[in-house]
Motif scaffolding. Structure first.
Motif, PDB file in Angstrom:
ATOM      1  N   LYS A 254      -1.148  -7.454   2.743  1.00 50.99           N
ATOM      2  CA  LYS A 254      -1.256  -6.438   1.704  1.00 50.99           C
ATOM      3  C   LYS A 254      -2.289  -6.840   0.650  1.00 50.99           C
ATOM      4  O   LYS A 254      -3.101  -6.028   0.199  1.00 50.99           O
ATOM      5  CB  LYS A 254       0.117  -6.224   1.059  1.00 50.99           C
ATOM      6  CG  LYS A 254       0.233  -4.958   0.240  1.00 50.99           C
ATOM      7  CD  LYS A 254       1.656  -4.781  -0.254  1.00 50.99           C
ATOM      8  CE  LYS A 254       2.625  -4.612   0.889  1.00 50.99           C
ATOM      9  NZ  LYS A 254       4.011  -4.412   0.426  1.00 50.99           N
ATOM     10  N   VAL A 255      -2.265  -8.115   0.258  1.00 53.89           N
ATOM     11  CA  VAL A 255      -3.248  -8.603  -0.715  1.00 53.89           C
ATOM     12  C   VAL A 255      -4.658  -8.495  -0.155  1.00 53.89           C
ATOM     13  O   VAL A 255      -5.598  -8.087  -0.847  1.00 53.89           O
ATOM     14  CB  VAL A 255      -2.928 -10.055  -1.118  1.00 53.89           C
ATOM     15  CG1 VAL A 255      -4.058 -10.641  -1.957  1.00 53.89           C
ATOM     16  CG2 VAL A 255      -1.620 -10.115  -1.892  1.00 53.89           C
ATOM     17  N   LEU A 256      -4.835  -8.854   1.120  1.00 54.75           N
ATOM     18  CA  LEU A 256      -6.162  -8.774   1.735  1.00 54.75           C
ATOM     19  C   LEU A 256      -6.643  -7.330   1.840  1.00 54.75           C
ATOM     20  O   LEU A 256      -7.829  -7.042   1.623  1.00 54.75           O
ATOM     21  CB  LEU A 256      -6.122  -9.417   3.125  1.00 54.75           C
ATOM     22  CG  LEU A 256      -5.919 -10.935   3.151  1.00 54.75           C
ATOM     23  CD1 LEU A 256      -5.806 -11.435   4.582  1.00 54.75           C
ATOM     24  CD2 LEU A 256      -7.059 -11.642   2.439  1.00 54.75           C
ATOM     25  N   GLN A 257      -5.739  -6.420   2.162  1.00 51.94           N
ATOM     26  CA  GLN A 257      -6.128  -5.014   2.249  1.00 51.94           C
ATOM     27  C   GLN A 257      -6.533  -4.471   0.878  1.00 51.94           C
ATOM     28  O   GLN A 257      -7.523  -3.745   0.748  1.00 51.94           O
ATOM     29  CB  GLN A 257      -4.973  -4.199   2.829  1.00 51.94           C
ATOM     30  CG  GLN A 257      -4.725  -4.463   4.307  1.00 51.94           C
ATOM     31  CD  GLN A 257      -3.425  -3.857   4.794  1.00 51.94           C
ATOM     32  OE1 GLN A 257      -2.612  -3.377   4.006  1.00 51.94           O
ATOM     33  NE2 GLN A 257      -3.210  -3.887   6.102  1.00 51.94           N
TER      34      GLN A 257
ATOM     35  N   TYR B 260      -0.836  -0.133  -3.351  1.00 52.26           N
ATOM     36  CA  TYR B 260      -1.460   0.039  -2.036  1.00 52.26           C
ATOM     37  C   TYR B 260      -1.277   1.477  -1.543  1.00 52.26           C
ATOM     38  O   TYR B 260      -2.215   2.099  -1.027  1.00 52.26           O
ATOM     39  CB  TYR B 260      -0.849  -0.954  -1.049  1.00 52.26           C
ATOM     40  CG  TYR B 260      -1.217  -0.709   0.391  1.00 52.26           C
ATOM     41  CD1 TYR B 260      -2.470  -1.055   0.871  1.00 52.26           C
ATOM     42  CD2 TYR B 260      -0.304  -0.138   1.273  1.00 52.26           C
ATOM     43  CE1 TYR B 260      -2.810  -0.830   2.198  1.00 52.26           C
ATOM     44  CE2 TYR B 260      -0.627   0.090   2.592  1.00 52.26           C
ATOM     45  CZ  TYR B 260      -1.885  -0.256   3.053  1.00 52.26           C
ATOM     46  OH  TYR B 260      -2.219  -0.024   4.360  1.00 52.26           O
ATOM     47  N   VAL B 261      -0.076   2.016  -1.723  1.00 55.16           N
ATOM     48  CA  VAL B 261       0.189   3.402  -1.314  1.00 55.16           C
ATOM     49  C   VAL B 261      -0.758   4.361  -2.039  1.00 55.16           C
ATOM     50  O   VAL B 261      -1.346   5.265  -1.427  1.00 55.16           O
ATOM     51  CB  VAL B 261       1.661   3.769  -1.596  1.00 55.16           C
ATOM     52  CG1 VAL B 261       1.885   5.266  -1.407  1.00 55.16           C
ATOM     53  CG2 VAL B 261       2.584   2.986  -0.684  1.00 55.16           C
TER      54      VAL B 261
ATOM     55  N   HIS C 111      -2.627   2.707   8.409  1.00 55.93           N
ATOM     56  CA  HIS C 111      -2.333   2.792   6.977  1.00 55.93           C
ATOM     57  C   HIS C 111      -1.284   3.857   6.680  1.00 55.93           C
ATOM     58  O   HIS C 111      -0.509   3.708   5.726  1.00 55.93           O
ATOM     59  CB  HIS C 111      -3.619   3.072   6.201  1.00 55.93           C
ATOM     60  CG  HIS C 111      -4.582   1.923   6.216  1.00 55.93           C
ATOM     61  ND1 HIS C 111      -4.300   0.717   5.619  1.00 55.93           N
ATOM     62  CD2 HIS C 111      -5.811   1.793   6.783  1.00 55.93           C
ATOM     63  CE1 HIS C 111      -5.323  -0.107   5.793  1.00 55.93           C
ATOM     64  NE2 HIS C 111      -6.248   0.518   6.502  1.00 55.93           N
ATOM     65  N   LEU C 112      -1.246   4.913   7.478  1.00 57.91           N
ATOM     66  CA  LEU C 112      -0.189   5.906   7.299  1.00 57.91           C
ATOM     67  C   LEU C 112       1.172   5.277   7.556  1.00 57.91           C
ATOM     68  O   LEU C 112       2.126   5.483   6.789  1.00 57.91           O
ATOM     69  CB  LEU C 112      -0.425   7.095   8.230  1.00 57.91           C
ATOM     70  CG  LEU C 112       0.668   8.167   8.227  1.00 57.91           C
ATOM     71  CD1 LEU C 112       0.835   8.774   6.838  1.00 57.91           C
ATOM     72  CD2 LEU C 112       0.365   9.253   9.257  1.00 57.91           C
TER      73      LEU C 112
ATOM     74  N   ILE D 278     -11.557   3.793   6.266  1.00 62.51           N
ATOM     75  CA  ILE D 278     -10.433   4.539   6.818  1.00 62.51           C
ATOM     76  C   ILE D 278     -10.848   5.068   8.188  1.00 62.51           C
ATOM     77  O   ILE D 278     -11.823   5.814   8.307  1.00 62.51           O
ATOM     78  CB  ILE D 278     -10.036   5.705   5.887  1.00 62.51           C
ATOM     79  CG1 ILE D 278      -9.518   5.168   4.552  1.00 62.51           C
ATOM     80  CG2 ILE D 278      -8.988   6.581   6.548  1.00 62.51           C
ATOM     81  CD1 ILE D 278      -8.213   4.431   4.653  1.00 62.51           C
ATOM     82  N   LYS D 279     -10.126   4.673   9.216  1.00 59.08           N
ATOM     83  CA  LYS D 279     -10.427   5.113  10.581  1.00 59.08           C
ATOM     84  C   LYS D 279      -9.512   6.280  10.931  1.00 59.08           C
ATOM     85  O   LYS D 279      -8.404   6.106  11.448  1.00 59.08           O
ATOM     86  CB  LYS D 279     -10.238   3.953  11.555  1.00 59.08           C
ATOM     87  CG  LYS D 279     -11.165   2.773  11.258  1.00 59.08           C
ATOM     88  CD  LYS D 279     -10.921   1.618  12.219  1.00 59.08           C
ATOM     89  CE  LYS D 279     -11.845   0.453  11.896  1.00 59.08           C
ATOM     90  NZ  LYS D 279     -11.615  -0.706  12.795  1.00 59.08           N
TER      91      LYS D 279
END
Length: 431
Positions: free
Chosen positions: A256-259, A392-393, A316-317, A270-271
């Motif tokens: 989460k921190v890396l993202q 993050y959300v 991510h969803l 975003i893919k």
């Protein structure tokens, strides 16, 4: 604050301050010149009035021109071409200055033909308060081309003009304080940004360093769990499972921190692809139900009985849905009651995740999606976390251009609303 935004703030702030300072300087200079011109005109009018009255009393006529000559900014010579009485001159000067509202001190001298020098008359104060006798304030030079004349000097001219400009001076002081405050704020912002950058780099580097030992722990825990001797020993098997669970928990926080670091650096992609939420959400709901039931809680959901096509990044969803459900479980109280309700309206899916927890006070709701922010709970920290989940959300929703909001009242639980546009074609990208 991004580097470009900070530079723009500094540039625009500096230009604005320079513009304001320039305008204020021009205003002060213009006001000074206007007051100085007004003073000179009133002084000349007063002196001309004195000369005219002296000429009338002596039954003489004044020169046709150059009656009042300004030798300097505060020194005037008046040509009368007749004898001058000192006491009468002082009285007429005070009378004319009062008539023109010139409340200013003055000193005067009369030219003495016998000595070819200026005979000092005295120093007169603007008010009538008793004061000690004043010494000669300055030199009143004679004029070689005149015979009957007197000189008047206003030694407090500068102070008089500044007094007339009190409002301008007050506003200038406020401007100076504003510029000083802006400069100090700029220094503080730059210092805080430098510290924030150092902190961020430290966290990023530390998080990357965690990846290697975490991978080693995962491999060791997997090998340990597969060992036959460990599998036969209930205590060792429980320890191996505990190690793997804690690895998953810590690895999730590291990821989460890396993202989030990738999002803030701008290299976050975003893919998007066309997916059906009905395929992603049920496994997440089943996992959340198991964790809810472990805490003697209950989870229910109600979704439309139809495909829910979305154009989104499936990874991510799934992550944001997991975070919303995980928050509901963690903050739902001792026995959480969680409800997930979805409905379709106007080509959008409205998804609501509700819990029966203690709720969130209104003053904390606006900051709920800030990085590292956690709702204050005093000295009680029964729920672990770093305040990164909802941040993050919010970042993922912003990248997808989705809407998310919180609805909560203290003592009545919390509901997070997510509004997702449904995909109508494989190539459609929500606007």
């Amino acid at each position: 604050m991004h580097e470009q935004v900070l530079r723009r703030v500094i540039l625009l702030g500096t230009v604005a301050i320079l513009g304001i300072v320039g305008m204020q300087t021009y205003w002060v200079a213009t006001t000074w010149n206007l007051n100085d011109t007004e003073f000179s005109q009133k002084a000349q009018l007063a002196l001309y009035g004195v000369a005219r009255q002296l000429a009338a009393e002596n039954n003489t006529s004044l020169p046709k021109r150059d009656i009042v000559r300004q030798r300097s900014s505060n020194y005037f010579i008046v040509n009368t071409e007749s004898e001058i009485d000192a006491q009468r001159l002082e009285f007429l000067m005070q009378q004319e200055l009062q008539r023109l509202n010139l409340d200013i001190d003055f000193e005067y001298a009369i030219f003495d033909c016998s000595t070819n020098e200026m005979a000092y008359g005295g120093y007169c104060f603007a008010d009538s308060e008793p004061r000690p006798p004043a010494a000669r304030a300055g030199n009143l030079p004679p004029d070689e081309n005149l015979l009957y004349y007197f000189g008047v000097k206003f030694p407090t001219r500068i102070g008089y003009i500044w007094q007339k400009m009190q409002l301008v001076v007050f506003l200038s002081v406020i401007l100076i304080l504003t510029v000083a405050f802006f400069s100090y704020s700029l220094v503080v912002i730059l210092r805080q940004r430098r510290l924030a950058t150092m902190q961020k780099e430290f966290i990023d580097n530390m998080t990357h360093e965690f990846k290697t030992p975490l991978s080693t722990i995962r491999i060791a825990a997997t090998v340990l769990a597969r060992d036959e001797r460990v599998a036969r020993d209930a205590r060792l098997s429980r320890y191996a499972r505990l190690i793997h669970e804690q690895y998953e928990r810590l690895n999730g926080q590291v990821e989460k921190v890396l993202q989030i670091a990738s999002i803030e650096k701008g290299d976050f992609n975003i893919k998007r692809e066309r997916i059906d939420l009905q395929e992603i959400l049920p496994p997440l709901l089943s996992s959340a139900r198991a964790r809810t039931e472990e805490r003697d809680g209950h989870l229910t959901w109600q979704l439309p009985e139809r495909p829910l096509p979305l154009y989104a990044d499936p990874l991510h969803l799934a992550n944001i849905l997991h975070n919303l459900l995980d928050n509901a479980v963690k903050y739902g109280g001792p026995s959480p009651r969680i409800a997930v309700i979805g409905r379709v309206a106007h080509d959008h899916l409205h998804l609501a995740v509700s819990d029966n927890g203690p709720g969130i006070a209104p003053e904390h709701q606006d900051r709920l999606f800030e990085k590292f922010y956690r709702v204050p709970t005093g000295d009680v920290h029964d729920v672990k976390g770093f305040g990164l989940g909802l941040y993050y959300v919010a970042q993922i929703c912003r990248a997808h251009r989705w809407d998310i909001r919180v609805e909560s009242k203290p003592g009545r639980g919390t509901t997070l609303h997510l509004r997702l546009p449904l995909s109508t074609s494989p190539e459609a990208v929500p606007a």
